[in-house]
Scaffold this motif. Structure first.
Motif, short mmCIF file in Angstrom:
data_model
loop_
_atom_site.label_atom_id
_atom_site.label_comp_id
_atom_site.label_asym_id
_atom_site.label_seq_id
_atom_site.Cartn_x
_atom_site.Cartn_y
_atom_site.Cartn_z
N PRO A 176 -5.25 25.94 -28.85
CA PRO A 176 -6.41 24.96 -28.98
C PRO A 176 -5.95 23.47 -28.75
O PRO A 176 -6.76 22.68 -28.26
N GLU A 177 -4.64 22.99 -29.16
CA GLU A 177 -4.21 21.82 -29.25
C GLU A 177 -4.25 21.30 -27.86
O GLU A 177 -4.15 20.08 -27.48
N GLN A 178 -3.76 22.18 -26.96
CA GLN A 178 -3.75 21.93 -25.56
C GLN A 178 -4.74 22.18 -24.51
O GLN A 178 -4.74 22.00 -23.28
N ALA A 179 -5.88 22.91 -25.12
CA ALA A 179 -7.27 23.15 -24.14
C ALA A 179 -7.65 22.00 -23.63
O ALA A 179 -7.88 22.12 -22.43
N ARG A 180 -7.62 20.86 -23.93
CA ARG A 180 -8.05 19.70 -23.13
C ARG A 180 -7.06 19.41 -21.89
O ARG A 180 -7.46 18.74 -21.08
N PHE A 181 -5.92 19.72 -21.86
CA PHE A 181 -5.03 19.40 -20.79
C PHE A 181 -5.04 20.55 -19.65
O PHE A 181 -4.70 20.12 -18.58
N GLY A 182 -5.88 21.53 -19.74
CA GLY A 182 -5.61 22.61 -18.80
C GLY A 182 -6.95 22.63 -17.84
O GLY A 182 -8.09 21.97 -17.96
N ASP A 183 -6.81 23.39 -16.63
CA ASP A 183 -7.87 23.86 -15.77
C ASP A 183 -7.75 25.45 -15.73
O ASP A 183 -6.98 25.98 -16.16
N ALA A 184 -8.86 25.95 -15.08
CA ALA A 184 -9.20 27.25 -14.86
C ALA A 184 -8.11 27.93 -14.10
O ALA A 184 -7.36 28.90 -14.78
N ASP A 185 -7.26 27.37 -13.12
CA ASP A 185 -6.41 27.79 -12.49
C ASP A 185 -5.86 26.84 -11.51
O ASP A 185 -6.30 25.72 -11.54
N ALA A 186 -4.73 26.96 -10.72
CA ALA A 186 -4.07 26.27 -9.85
C ALA A 186 -5.25 25.52 -8.67
O ALA A 186 -5.09 24.77 -8.24
N GLN A 187 -6.06 26.60 -8.32
CA GLN A 187 -6.96 26.00 -7.36
C GLN A 187 -8.18 25.10 -7.87
O GLN A 187 -8.47 24.09 -7.21
N ALA A 188 -8.42 25.46 -9.32
CA ALA A 188 -9.40 24.72 -9.62
C ALA A 188 -8.81 23.27 -9.97
O ALA A 188 -9.47 22.15 -9.93
N TRP A 189 -7.53 23.19 -9.97
CA TRP A 189 -6.78 21.82 -10.26
C TRP A 189 -6.93 21.15 -9.06
O TRP A 189 -7.01 19.87 -8.83
N LEU A 190 -6.26 21.94 -7.91
CA LEU A 190 -6.29 21.46 -6.57
C LEU A 190 -7.51 20.53 -6.15
O LEU A 190 -7.58 19.57 -5.57
N ASP A 191 -8.71 21.32 -6.45
CA ASP A 191 -10.09 20.88 -6.02
C ASP A 191 -10.09 19.74 -6.94
O ASP A 191 -10.73 18.67 -6.25
N ARG A 192 -9.78 19.82 -8.24
CA ARG A 192 -10.11 18.43 -9.01
C ARG A 192 -9.20 17.41 -8.49
O ARG A 192 -9.85 15.99 -8.52
N LEU A 193 -7.76 17.70 -8.06
CA LEU A 193 -7.21 16.64 -7.65
C LEU A 193 -7.64 15.88 -6.31
O LEU A 193 -7.71 14.63 -6.17
N GLY A 194 -8.29 16.89 -5.43
CA GLY A 194 -8.91 16.15 -4.26
C GLY A 194 -9.97 15.42 -4.58
O GLY A 194 -10.07 14.40 -3.98
N SER A 195 -10.88 15.79 -5.59
CA SER A 195 -12.16 15.02 -6.02
C SER A 195 -11.55 13.66 -6.51
O SER A 195 -11.93 12.49 -6.30
#
Length: 452
Positions: A176-195
């Motif tokens: 729970p303490e780490q929840a705000r650090f995460g993304d759904a998966d690597a693809q979601a992170w890559l999409d967010r990184l591009g944005s």
């Protein structure tokens, strides 16, 4: 075009670079055009309108690893025993209190502290992406853009390392303490990184704010995610990772994957010249050779590694194997490029029983041009034509530096001796005071009132 006249400046024997045989030249005039050095002249008088820098002028330092919010913990985590893992729980409590507004205020103060200390650029390893329960903010890049605005206000060049963080440990979900650090998966992170890259490019000048990528660690990123990143991460941005900071990380990695963290990265083609491995404290001889053969940068954070009792990393062996050494301030127990330089060497001396493991020139190289591959923004690594005009002036006659050869300030100077900082040709700090923001101490005092 403008001019900066330096009472003295460290240049090479031929008048161009601090990376080789250096010499202190007197009465050095720099011509500056559009934030870059367009001319260098020695033994000349200042011209009308020139900015005058007294003392010895060096290229400003590059901070290759920072977690700005860790500054909350300075002076608050030293009253008991424990280790990195105990400290980490305290860090999580501070992360839980961050909001975009509070983080922008805090980061502005932290970046101002860096500037007055002699840094002109910073790689911010950022993983506090979302709201505390893990849902995105209405503006999905709210935290990231807060950091970018803070850097612009403080005048520091920012490489914003957007971090992939998917697991609480190998085979363990995020807590729970780490929840705000995460993304759904690597693809979601890559999409967010591009944005995020598009948002930053739209809003900020590229020479001041750029975006890079980071993998938190092999503890925080699954092997499947590593495969996805290796296939899809854009090749034009730097990539960072915390690597082998703790023996427990190595043991878990070997048990799960049959190889060390460095071996796991090598398995998936992630060791390269664009990779910056942070800490790299507990390496095997094979790990050292893998990093060296790849030409990877290794970012040492000596004051943090000492403060957290992490250990002494094999910096000399890594350098000899072919890695480039850079320096960072990580959790900001100290923000001082000169202290990081000599703490790196002192750790080597304590571990080896030998002096002179790194020369003063090598230490200064680590504090400046060593971070080149780690940054998405330019750094002033040498005083030469076409380099960005990022400078720090150091008093040669303080109680610390008096009698020192300027080439050996790494063993005597501190940030308290930095009398002026110039970034992109503009004076940003003078005698420990930020030109636009005032005293960083006051800024930090106000910002820290908002945290328990």
């Amino acid at each position: 075009m403008s001019g900066i006249w330096c009472e003295a400046a460290l240049i090479d024997a031929d008048g161009g670079s601090v990376a080789g045989a250096s010499a202190v030249a007197a009465s050095v005039r720099l011509e500056v055009d559009n934030g870059r050095i367009s001319g260098i002249f020695t033994g000349v008088e200042p011209e009308s309108g020139d900015r005058i820098l007294n003392g010895v002028v060096f290229p400003a330092a590059a901070n290759a690893h920072s977690h700005a919010f860790h500054r909350i913990l300075r002076g608050r985590t030293h009253d008991g025993r424990g280790d990195f893992w105990v400290w980490r729980e305290q860090m999580y409590r501070s992360a839980a209190e961050l909001t975009p507004e509070k983080y922008e205020k805090l980061a502005t103060a932290v970046f101002a502290e860096m500037v007055v200390s002699g840094f002109s650029s910073v790689a911010e390893f950022h993983y506090v992406h979302h709201q505390p329960e893990g849902t995105p903010y209405p503006e999905p890049h709210a935290m990231e853009l807060a950091l970018a605005r803070a850097a612009v206000v403080a005048g520091i060049r920012l490489t914003l390392l957007d971090t992939l963080y998917l697991a609480g440990g190998i085979g363990t979900p995020l807590s729970p303490e780490q929840a705000r650090f995460g993304d759904a998966d690597a693809q979601a992170w890559l999409d967010r990184l591009g944005s995020l890259r598009a948002a930053v490019a739209w809003s900020f000048p590229p020479e001041m704010v750029g975006v890079g990528a980071a993998l938190h660690s092999v503890r925080g990123v699954t092997e499947e995610a590593l495969k996805t990143v290796a296939r899809q991460l854009p090749t034009d941005i730097p990539l960072h990772i915390h690597l082998s900071e703790q023996p427990a990380e190595n043991e878990a990695c070997v048990q799960a994957y049959g190889v060390t963290p460095a071996g796991l990265l090598a398995r998936h083609g992630l060791l390269s010249r664009r990779l910056s491995a942070v800490h790299a404290t507990h390496l095997t001889p094979d790990d050292i050779q893998l990093l060296g053969d790849a030409g990877s940068t290794v970012v040492m954070c000596p004051s943090t590694e000492a403060d957290l009792a992490d250990g002494i990393g094999p910096a000399r062996a890594l350098s000899d194997a072919g890695s480039t050494i850079a320096l960072g301030t990580d959790q900001h127990a100290v923000i001082d490029p000169w202290v990081e330089m000599r703490t790196l060497e002192h750790g080597e001396r304590l571990g080896s029983g030998q002096r002179g493991r790194f020369s003063p020139q090598e230490l200064f190289h680590a504090a400046t041009i060593g971070a080149t591959a780690s940054m998405a923004t330019p750094i002033a690594s040498v005083l030469e034509v076409a380099a960005v005009c990022d400078l720090m002036a150091v008093a040669p006659d303080s109680v610390r530096t008096a009698g020192s050869m300027p080439q050996q300030f790494a063993f005597s100077a501190t940030a308290s001796d930095v009398t002026a900082v110039v970034i992109a040709g503009e004076l940003v700090a003078s005698n420990g005071v930020h030109v636009r923001l005032g005293s960083p101490g006051g800024l930090l005092t106000e910002a820290l009132k908002e945290f328990s």
